[in-house]
Design an enzyme around this catalytic site. Structure first.
Site, short mmCIF file in Angstrom:
data_model
loop_
_atom_site.label_atom_id
_atom_site.label_comp_id
_atom_site.label_asym_id
_atom_site.label_seq_id
_atom_site.Cartn_x
_atom_site.Cartn_y
_atom_site.Cartn_z
N LYS A 1 0.84 -1.21 0.00
CA LYS A 1 0.00 0.00 0.00
C LYS A 1 0.87 1.25 0.00
O LYS A 1 0.64 2.17 -0.78
CB LYS A 1 -0.89 0.02 1.25
CG LYS A 1 -1.54 1.37 1.51
CD LYS A 1 -2.41 1.38 2.74
CE LYS A 1 -1.73 1.71 4.04
NZ LYS A 1 -1.47 3.15 4.28
N ASN A 2 1.86 1.29 0.87
CA ASN A 2 2.61 2.54 1.05
C ASN A 2 3.63 2.79 -0.06
O ASN A 2 4.25 3.86 -0.09
CB ASN A 2 3.28 2.57 2.42
CG ASN A 2 2.26 2.79 3.52
OD1 ASN A 2 1.10 3.12 3.23
ND2 ASN A 2 2.66 2.62 4.76
N CYS B 1 -4.83 13.55 12.78
CA CYS B 1 -5.15 12.17 12.47
C CYS B 1 -4.97 11.35 13.74
O CYS B 1 -4.39 11.81 14.72
CB CYS B 1 -4.32 11.65 11.32
SG CYS B 1 -2.92 10.70 11.78
N ARG C 1 1.15 15.00 13.11
CA ARG C 1 1.65 14.84 11.75
C ARG C 1 1.66 16.14 10.94
O ARG C 1 0.87 16.33 10.01
CB ARG C 1 0.87 13.74 11.02
CG ARG C 1 0.96 12.43 11.75
CD ARG C 1 0.16 11.35 11.08
NE ARG C 1 0.88 10.67 10.03
CZ ARG C 1 0.34 9.74 9.25
NH1 ARG C 1 -0.92 9.41 9.39
NH2 ARG C 1 1.06 9.16 8.32
N PRO C 2 2.56 17.07 11.28
CA PRO C 2 2.63 18.36 10.57
C PRO C 2 3.20 18.22 9.15
O PRO C 2 3.64 17.13 8.76
CB PRO C 2 3.59 19.17 11.44
CG PRO C 2 4.40 18.18 12.19
CD PRO C 2 3.56 16.94 12.33
N VAL D 1 13.79 12.19 9.84
CA VAL D 1 13.46 11.36 8.67
C VAL D 1 11.95 11.37 8.44
O VAL D 1 11.18 11.09 9.35
CB VAL D 1 13.95 9.91 8.89
CG1 VAL D 1 13.44 9.01 7.76
CG2 VAL D 1 15.46 9.86 8.98
N ASP E 1 4.88 0.80 11.87
CA ASP E 1 3.66 0.16 11.35
C ASP E 1 3.52 -1.30 11.78
O ASP E 1 2.52 -1.94 11.46
CB ASP E 1 3.62 0.27 9.81
CG ASP E 1 3.37 1.69 9.33
OD1 ASP E 1 2.98 2.54 10.15
OD2 ASP E 1 3.58 1.96 8.13
N ARG F 1 -8.66 -0.42 4.48
CA ARG F 1 -7.77 0.59 3.92
C ARG F 1 -6.42 -0.02 3.54
O ARG F 1 -5.77 0.46 2.62
CB ARG F 1 -7.51 1.71 4.94
CG ARG F 1 -8.68 2.64 5.13
CD ARG F 1 -8.26 3.84 5.96
NE ARG F 1 -6.96 4.26 5.53
CZ ARG F 1 -5.96 4.64 6.35
NH1 ARG F 1 -6.14 4.65 7.65
NH2 ARG F 1 -4.79 5.01 5.89
C1 EPZ Z 1 4.46 7.09 6.21
O1 EPZ Z 1 3.72 8.17 6.77
C2 EPZ Z 1 3.50 5.92 6.15
N1 EPZ Z 1 2.36 6.25 5.29
C3 EPZ Z 1 3.02 5.56 7.54
O2 EPZ Z 1 2.20 4.40 7.45
C4 EPZ Z 1 4.24 5.23 8.41
O3 EPZ Z 1 3.81 4.97 9.72
C5 EPZ Z 1 5.21 6.40 8.39
O4 EPZ Z 1 5.57 6.75 7.03
C6 EPZ Z 1 6.51 6.11 9.14
O5 EPZ Z 1 7.12 4.98 8.59
C7 EPZ Z 1 2.45 6.06 3.98
O6 EPZ Z 1 3.47 5.68 3.44
C8 EPZ Z 1 1.22 6.33 3.17
P1 EPZ Z 1 6.59 10.46 8.18
P2 EPZ Z 1 4.29 9.65 6.72
O7 EPZ Z 1 6.51 11.75 7.44
O8 EPZ Z 1 5.11 9.81 5.50
C9 EPZ Z 1 7.12 13.92 11.45
C10 EPZ Z 1 0.22 3.14 7.77
O9 EPZ Z 1 -0.33 2.63 8.76
N2 EPZ Z 1 6.95 14.95 10.41
O10 EPZ Z 1 7.72 9.55 7.86
O11 EPZ Z 1 3.14 10.55 6.91
C11 EPZ Z 1 5.86 13.12 11.71
O12 EPZ Z 1 4.97 13.82 12.54
C12 EPZ Z 1 0.81 4.54 7.83
O13 EPZ Z 1 0.32 2.56 6.68
C13 EPZ Z 1 7.10 16.28 10.75
O14 EPZ Z 1 7.37 16.62 11.90
O15 EPZ Z 1 5.21 9.67 8.02
C14 EPZ Z 1 6.42 11.86 12.33
O16 EPZ Z 1 6.68 12.09 13.68
C15 EPZ Z 1 0.51 5.23 9.09
N3 EPZ Z 1 6.94 17.22 9.77
C16 EPZ Z 1 7.73 11.68 11.60
O17 EPZ Z 1 8.04 12.96 11.00
C17 EPZ Z 1 6.65 16.90 8.48
O18 EPZ Z 1 6.52 17.81 7.64
C18 EPZ Z 1 7.73 10.62 10.51
O19 EPZ Z 1 6.56 10.76 9.72
C19 EPZ Z 1 6.52 15.53 8.14
C20 EPZ Z 1 6.68 14.57 9.12
#
Ligand code: EPZ
Length: 442
Positions: free
Chosen positions: A35-36, A139, A144-145, A185, A329, A421
């Protein structure tokens, strides 16, 4: 002709899944496309006026939802299901063509349903030099900013305003390559800036990039579309911008989270299952953790075999980390497994600040878990007992299914909507391996 992308069966919000615990799992579970990976790959279709063909696409609610969102921007799509003689469980083939982008706005009503749709902001501004994308909003797993996306696009030369809940990005002369360093990251910000940089002028360097296999898969697809990218899978990715990208055909990488989820289900119930098509290099950390817990795991050309005989489950401490660490995840599913371990384990969540909603529900099944800040301490118990439970996100929901598979009596997991989903034919795949699980349509 445009055929609807097939969503997952009846999946209504009020549907539930009934699990009667106690059966071992034995047999074969085919692993679907991730999915991701599928979601950013679909969004990459916005970068070219030619057709992007994706194979091994899972039949999931999020995929169906994203086709709607992309259609709104002018993407035509068609889908081929199984052909005569083809395995009935094979993934879909999805053709996406963004010949003309008719709308550069991604409205709140659509973006709020799926956070990943915010990522269209990168390709839209790269190709059309403007985009107006709704802020995704809160969410269930944390705030998640989107600051990394905004700072990254600004580094590529875009002007950015926040207007009435929308991020408005303008780059009248096009994006310009630059150095983009993320403070932390982020998978989504890495996908987005990498896609945007493929059509920027000059070189972009992404520092502290996500190394997740889904980022590597997206880079592979973008390269097939004519992009010049190196360093994917490491913390520094370099992209040389191109004037245009072209169509391509790409097979979606196997789903490492689905793989890990079923591996944990087998660890929980005992048994012997081949996770067909799964690749151990996509989830070494989780597999090592399962080995420490007493599970036998082997990789063959066919996939990953997971085996646990009558031996007990050993407690193991884990901390979630970006790839190649233990994935957030899989945290909820691993916690479900640890509820039955012969001792105490500590599970620390470092990626999202609010990803312990499953704790209360696992407790309803008899689990003993104490949460202190970002760490949950799980005292293994000898017996879980079935109960009605509910979860508010995808991975938390499936952790309750896993717990239910090992609980005495009947567990009803409400709000199957979340499972649909991200897990293709969950109850069908488990039933074929001997689980007593069925969907109740309300
Ligand atoms: C991806 O979400 C995945 N979603 C998530 O899977 C997964 O949990 C996550 O990566 C971490 O591996 C998809 O791929 C569709 P991040 P993403 O940006 O990209 C912070 C599932 O169940 N952050 O890597 O949204 C954020 O708050 C889902 O399939 C900022 O601070 O996650 C978090 O603490 C849930 N500012 C951290 O970074 C930003 O602008 C990592 O989040 C962006 C992120």
């Amino acid at each position: 002709m445009t055929a609807p992308v097939r969503g997952p069966g009846s999946g209504k919000i009020m549907d539930s899944i009934k699990v009667v615990g106690g059966a071992e799992l034995n047999g074969v579970i085919p692993i679907s496309g991730a999915k991701n990976a599928t979601l950013p790959l679909m969004i990459a279709s916005l970068l070219t006026d030619e057709t992007l063909t994706l194979t091994n696409v899972p039949r999931l609610r999020d995929v169906a939802q994203l086709t709607q969102i992309l259609s709104n921007h002018g993407v035509d799509y068609s889908v081929n299901g199984k052909r005569n003689g083809q395995d009935e469980l094979a993934g879909q083939t999805l053709n996406l063509t963004a010949r003309e982008i008719v709308d550069t706005t991604a409205p709140y009503e659509l973006v709020s349903k799926m956070r990943a749709s915010f990522w269209v902001i990168g390709p839209l501004v790269a190709r059309m030099h403007e985009a107006r994308v709704s802020l995704p909003g809160g969410c269930a797993i944390g705030t998640r900013p989107v600051d990394f996306f905004i700072d990254g696009l600004a580094a590529l030369g875009a002007d950015i305003d926040i207007e009435a809940g929308y991020v408005v990005v303008r780059a009248p002369g096009g994006l310009k390559g630059a150095r983009v360093e993320f403070p932390k990251v982020s998978v989504g910000a890495t996908h987005t800036i990498m896609m945007a940089a493929t059509l920027a002028e000059g070189e972009t360097e992404i520092v502290n990039a996500a190394r997740e296999p889904e980022v590597v898969d997206l880079a592979k697809c973008l390269k097939a579309m004519g992009a010049e990218i190196e360093g994917e899978g490491t913390s520094t990715i370099r992209i040389q911008g191109r004037q245009r990208l072209h169509g391509a055909r790409h097979a979606v990488v196997p789903d490492r989270i689905e793989t890990g989820t079923y591996a944990m289900a087998v660890a929980m119930t005992g048994g012997n299952v081949l996770l067909q098509g799964a690749q151990s290099d996509l989830l070494e950390s989780a597999l090592d953790t399962l080995r420490q817990a007493g599970v036998e795991i082997t990789q063959s050309a066919e996939g990953i075999r997971v085996y646990r005989n009558g031996n007990g489950i050993q407690p193991v401490d884990v901390t979630t980390e970006p790839f190649p660490g233990f994935p957030t995840d899989l945290q909820a599913q691993f916690m479900a497994l640890m509820t039955r371990a012969g001792g105490s384990s500590r599970i620390t969540e470092t990626i999202f600040e609010n990803r312990f909603m499953h704790v209360q529900e696992l407790a309803r099944l008899g689990a003993s878990i104490q949460v202190d800040g970002r760490t949950a301490t799980v005292e293994g118990v000898s017996t879980l007992r079935g109960a009605p439970v509910m979860a508010t996100d995808l991975r938390a929901s499936v952790s309750l299914v896993i717990a239910g598979l090992a609980a005495e009596g009947e567990t009803t997991v409400n709000r199957v909507y979340h499972l649909d989903r991200g897990f293709e034919r969950l109850e069908d795949k488990l039933t074929r391996c001997g689980a007593r699980i069925e969907r109740i349509t309300n």
